[in-house]
Write a protein that holds these residues in place. Structure first.
Motif, PDB file in Angstrom:
ATOM      1  N   UNK A  19       8.190  19.911  39.571  1.00 30.40           N
ATOM      2  CA  UNK A  19       7.182  20.967  39.449  1.00 30.40           C
ATOM      3  C   UNK A  19       6.404  20.835  38.154  1.00 30.40           C
ATOM      4  N   UNK A  20       7.106  20.506  37.082  1.00 26.68           N
ATOM      5  CA  UNK A  20       6.421  20.372  35.794  1.00 26.68           C
ATOM      6  C   UNK A  20       5.521  19.145  35.755  1.00 26.68           C
ATOM      7  N   UNK A  21       6.025  18.026  36.272  1.00 26.02           N
ATOM      8  CA  UNK A  21       5.228  16.796  36.268  1.00 26.02           C
ATOM      9  C   UNK A  21       3.946  16.988  37.078  1.00 26.02           C
ATOM     10  N   UNK A  22       4.051  17.602  38.246  1.00 24.86           N
ATOM     11  CA  UNK A  22       2.863  17.823  39.072  1.00 24.86           C
ATOM     12  C   UNK A  22       1.873  18.741  38.379  1.00 24.86           C
ATOM     13  N   UNK A  23       2.366  19.780  37.717  1.00 24.29           N
ATOM     14  CA  UNK A  23       1.475  20.697  36.998  1.00 24.29           C
ATOM     15  C   UNK A  23       0.770  19.990  35.842  1.00 24.29           C
ATOM     16  N   UNK A  24       1.497  19.181  35.102  1.00 22.77           N
ATOM     17  CA  UNK A  24       0.889  18.465  33.976  1.00 22.77           C
ATOM     18  C   UNK A  24      -0.176  17.492  34.471  1.00 22.77           C
ATOM     19  N   UNK A  25       0.101  16.785  35.557  1.00 21.60           N
ATOM     20  CA  UNK A  25      -0.882  15.847  36.100  1.00 21.60           C
ATOM     21  C   UNK A  25      -2.136  16.572  36.586  1.00 21.60           C
ATOM     22  N   UNK A  26      -1.963  17.771  37.148  1.00 22.77           N
ATOM     23  CA  UNK A  26      -3.119  18.529  37.639  1.00 22.77           C
ATOM     24  C   UNK A  26      -3.942  19.118  36.498  1.00 22.77           C
ATOM     25  N   UNK A  49      -4.190  17.531  33.265  1.00 19.32           N
ATOM     26  CA  UNK A  49      -3.918  16.473  32.309  1.00 19.32           C
ATOM     27  C   UNK A  49      -4.758  16.599  31.041  1.00 19.32           C
ATOM     28  N   UNK A  50      -6.008  17.019  31.165  1.00 23.94           N
ATOM     29  CA  UNK A  50      -6.862  17.109  29.976  1.00 23.94           C
ATOM     30  C   UNK A  50      -6.316  18.112  28.965  1.00 23.94           C
ATOM     31  N   UNK A  51      -5.773  19.220  29.442  1.00 23.49           N
ATOM     32  CA  UNK A  51      -5.215  20.233  28.550  1.00 23.49           C
ATOM     33  C   UNK A  51      -3.998  19.687  27.813  1.00 23.49           C
ATOM     34  N   UNK A  70       0.019  17.654  23.528  1.00 28.34           N
ATOM     35  CA  UNK A  70       1.202  17.135  24.232  1.00 28.34           C
ATOM     36  C   UNK A  70       2.460  17.977  24.032  1.00 28.34           C
ATOM     37  N   UNK A  71       2.542  18.714  22.928  1.00 31.72           N
ATOM     38  CA  UNK A  71       3.734  19.519  22.681  1.00 31.72           C
ATOM     39  C   UNK A  71       3.926  20.587  23.757  1.00 31.72           C
ATOM     40  N   UNK A  72       2.861  20.968  24.451  1.00 31.28           N
ATOM     41  CA  UNK A  72       2.938  21.985  25.491  1.00 31.28           C
ATOM     42  C   UNK A  72       3.653  21.486  26.750  1.00 31.28           C
ATOM     43  N   UNK A  73       3.793  20.186  26.882  1.00 32.47           N
ATOM     44  CA  UNK A  73       4.359  19.632  28.117  1.00 32.47           C
ATOM     45  C   UNK A  73       5.771  20.137  28.364  1.00 32.47           C
ATOM     46  N   UNK A  74       6.565  20.244  27.317  1.00 31.72           N
ATOM     47  CA  UNK A  74       7.961  20.645  27.481  1.00 31.72           C
ATOM     48  C   UNK A  74       8.156  22.153  27.388  1.00 31.72           C
ATOM     49  N   UNK A  75       7.111  22.900  27.100  1.00 30.36           N
ATOM     50  CA  UNK A  75       7.238  24.350  26.932  1.00 30.36           C
ATOM     51  C   UNK A  75       7.104  25.045  28.284  1.00 30.36           C
ATOM     52  N   UNK A  76       8.111  24.867  29.107  1.00 31.92           N
ATOM     53  CA  UNK A  76       8.096  25.395  30.471  1.00 31.92           C
ATOM     54  C   UNK A  76       8.098  26.924  30.475  1.00 31.92           C
ATOM     55  N   UNK A 129     -14.788  23.819  40.700  1.00 28.47           N
ATOM     56  CA  UNK A 129     -14.719  22.572  39.961  1.00 28.47           C
ATOM     57  C   UNK A 129     -13.355  22.214  39.416  1.00 28.47           C
ATOM     58  N   UNK A 130     -12.346  23.038  39.639  1.00 26.47           N
ATOM     59  CA  UNK A 130     -11.009  22.743  39.130  1.00 26.47           C
ATOM     60  C   UNK A 130     -10.273  21.853  40.127  1.00 26.47           C
ATOM     61  N   UNK A 131      -9.952  20.635  39.700  1.00 26.79           N
ATOM     62  CA  UNK A 131      -9.363  19.651  40.602  1.00 26.79           C
ATOM     63  C   UNK A 131      -8.022  20.118  41.153  1.00 26.79           C
TER      64      UNK A 131
END
Length: 389
Positions: free
Chosen positions: A126-133, A135-137, A142-148, A285-287
């Protein structure tokens, strides 16, 4: 001008700025070119940085509104309500799936180990898919990636990773479960847990609301300005509606093919997910929003096609013995163990008529169900409630 009146006017302007510029820093910076406005812009940003939302009522009074709390403290420990909600949701799914196995006479001791792996796989997926969707943010921070705990778990990512993990482990540890029967057992668990998770997850997290609204049912959410559509509540209502529908299919459609409960759930949930994203969450416009809508329509098409195919080939996909025994036990008030021997070797042709005959007993004002039976020592034969959670 009276100092008190001047302060009220400045506070009123700051409230207007908090509505106007909080989501548009460019506009805020342009307004802040004048010194007298700079202070007001700073105040507006402070209102947003805090989680307290203020609004002036129509009579000029003050009405303080706070969003749903997203964390609280136990001494030095910071506890996030979002994490607690996820833990409760996983526990609910675990207990409900275990109960469904027990009701049908399957072994269930292996479920605990399986669920540990499912939880890990689902959260990572779930986290990986959200980060990929988005990605620009996350590339910018990058520190936000692990802040579930700030939110950001993709439902599709969790399903893509969690379901295959659970199916592989279940097939190894409980070979008696066919894939179709396992899917039928899991589908109501997933849709019920999804509804619970919406109420205890996104509803309690940062930025959990949908589009801005002025409707009476709008709610305030942390880090979102103004009233928002309570999308998690809407999603929970849809999910519980789907859940009760598939439970009725499971109980009333005795001659259904194996896998039909799962296919119906997939189709209805996919269609609901499309409308949720399209009406309440997506921004032009949000992918990520486009992908979610396409995935929802894809699941609806798969569920519909799967259901039609199963109905056309129901003879080659009969319900397993344990499921037929469970339906008959629910209709007659007997136990699964007492019904199973009568179904051994049954090809399913007489199954529907047996269920209908058993169901006739329920509408006879308790005369037959309340009659005595020599096997129970002359005690009345009572009907167990087969209701699903």
């Amino acid at each position: 001008m009276d100092p008190g009146t001047d302060r009220q006017e400045r506070r009123g302007k700051s409230l207007l700025l908090s509505d106007m510029v909080i989501d548009n820093s460019v506009v805020a910076d342009r307004l802040a070119t004048r010194p007298e406005i700079c202070l007001l812009v700073s105040v507006a940003r402070c209102y947003s940085a805090s989680s307290d939302i203020q609004r002036a009522d129509m009579h000029g009074g003050r009405l303080w509104m706070k969003p749903i709390p997203v964390q609280f403290h136990i001494g030095p420990l910071v506890v996030h309500t979002y994490g607690i909600g996820l833990a409760i949701t996983f526990w609910f799914a675990y207990r409900y799936f275990e109960r469904r196995l027990k009701q049908r006479g399957y072994p269930w001791a292996w479920v605990t180990g399986m669920f540990v792996w499912v939880i890990v796989a689902a959260i990572i997926g779930a986290r990986v898919m959200h980060v990929l969707a988005n990605l620009s943010f996350y590339t910018a921070d990058p520190a936000q990636i692990v802040q579930v705990w700030h939110g950001g778990l993709s439902s599709f990512g969790g399903l893509i990773a969690g379901i295959p993990t659970g199916f592989i482990i279940a097939r190894k540890r409980c070979p008696d479960l066919s894939l179709a029967n396992l899917a039928d057992l899991v589908a109501p668990v997933l849709i019920a847990a999804w509804g619970v998770g919406r109420l205890l997850g996104p509803q309690l997290m940062v930025a959990g609301g949908g589009h801005p609204t002025h409707q009476w049912f709008g709610m305030y959410y942390a880090d979102q300005v103004g009233k928002r559509l309570p999308v998690p509540i809407f999603q929970a209502m849809i999910s519980f509606g789907i859940f009760f529908t598939v439970i009725m299919i499971e109980k009333r459609m005795a001659n259904r093919p194996a896998g039909f409960v799962a296919s119906s759930t997939v189709g209805m949930w996919g269609l609901g997910r499309f409308f949720e994203e399209h009406l309440w969450l997506a921004y032009p416009g949000h992918l990520g929003a486009v992908l979610v809508q396409l995935a929802g329509l894809g699941l609806f098409a798969v569920g519909l096609g799967w259901s039609v195919w199963l109905l056309a080939h129901r003879e080659s996909h009969p319900l397993p013995l344990a499921e037929r025994a469970f339906i008959m036990a629910g209709a007659s008030g007997a136990t699964v163990d007492s019904v199973s021997p009568s179904l051994d070797g049954d090809n399913g042709d007489s199954f529907s008529s047996q269920v209908m005959e058993s169901s006739d007993l329920d509408g006879d004002n308790g005369v037959r169900n309340g009659s005595t039976d020599a096997r129970t020592g002359g005690q009345p034969v009572t009907t167990e409630d087969p209701a699903e959670g």
